[in-house]
Design an enzyme around this catalytic site. Sequence first.
Site, PDB file in Angstrom:
ATOM      1  CD  GLU A   1      77.786  22.956  46.641  1.00  0.00           C
ATOM      2  OE1 GLU A   1      77.391  23.923  47.324  1.00  0.00           O
ATOM      3  OE2 GLU A   1      78.156  23.067  45.458  1.00  0.00           O
TER       4      GLU A   1
ATOM      5  CD  GLU B   1      77.271  29.770  44.414  1.00  0.00           C
ATOM      6  OE1 GLU B   1      76.651  29.356  45.408  1.00  0.00           O
ATOM      7  OE2 GLU B   1      77.811  29.007  43.588  1.00  0.00           O
TER       8      GLU B   1
ATOM      9  CD  GLU C   1      77.425  32.171  55.233  1.00  0.00           C
ATOM     10  OE1 GLU C   1      77.259  33.202  54.562  1.00  0.00           O
ATOM     11  OE2 GLU C   1      77.028  31.051  54.863  1.00  0.00           O
TER      12      GLU C   1
ATOM     13  CE  LYS D   1      73.640  31.381  45.256  1.00  0.00           C
ATOM     14  NZ  LYS D   1      74.694  31.870  46.164  1.00  0.00           N
TER      15      LYS D   1
END
Length: 391
Positions: free
Chosen positions: A371, A235, A191, A142
């Site tokens: 996105e 993910e 976050e 990733k």
Amino acid sequence: MSAAKPATSGAELLAGYRPGSSSLFASPSGTLLAEGTYFAVPPSGRPDGLADLAHRVDAVLGVAEAAGHEVRTVVGAVPFAPGADAHLVVPMRLRRGGPPVASVSDEAAAPVKQIRPVPEPERYAAAVAEAVRQINAGRYTKVVLARSLRADAPGFDPGPVVRALAGREPRGYTFGVDLGGGRTLFGASPELLVSRHGAQVTANPLAGSAARSDDPAEDRRRAEALLRSEKDRHEHAVVATAVAEGLRPYCSSLTVPAEPSLVRTATMWHLSTLVTGVVADPAVSALRLATALHPTPAVCGTPTAAARVAISELEPFDRGFYTGMVGWVDATGDGEWAVTIRCATADEDGLDLFAGAGVVAGSDPRAELAETTAKLGTMLAALGLEHSDVV
């Protein structure tokens, strides 16, 4: 937050925020307004400044205590790259207040004259396609690829935008950090990298995202589809596992939910895992925990070293403080550190906005481009711009 002033309202501190002379950090647990600089944390001089960052911060807090300075808290931001210098200071004055509340700001920022994508949308999609090719070739599993928008806005004032973001995203982590030289890092991150309050440790990794819809039925459909998505759940699991493994050596107990949940911002749905624990050694500060986690696979990729190389090859700009961490830590070890996303860096001529997307084997370049556009919506809305202003 030792040595802070008596509590006041978050709204009052937001009103008192002045870019260039103060820094602000607002979260669901409270608001900090740091004014002036008493002592700056010196640079490391090492290739990996993260390795001794907590030690340097402890030393500066010790200097403040020995000098009798009433503020025993460091506030600021840490960049993405391990060799880049952090911007952390003990302020002259620290005021503490309640969390922000939902509100609508009628303040106006300086008008944006022109927006230029960096890279161009087609080049970003091509970089995602190249990353998928490298993933399929086994270089890494990733990588998070970002893109930027350069907005020309002479005389831009981040203050009204920071206040608008705090009202728009009161459950997030709103920040405006003076970087010196007329530069300000600001944004509203959803976050939490990690916090420590007493012995209690909390982290809230997010990975796996979907754009919100103005239609309630479609919005629910997108949320449910995200929760069922095998790609996004995988993910997310990689990130949640990495955070748990990073915290486990420092905690006497750690609770990690088996299934992710959904959290929402004004523009995005995210898969979320709330990790909680108890720190084993009270000498391990919130900053020490944060440096043990940074960067998570949510902002870099995995394996970390290979993903960093891919980012340097495929992104045509320096991330700076984007995807670093922003927050505070005090002399008792308490603190909060958010992941520096949904953000921008302003200078006297305008600002640079950033957004990224996680690329894995099944990624579609056009979907990742869409996105990043959706994630830019947080900052665009605060600037009074629409998604149609970018591709």
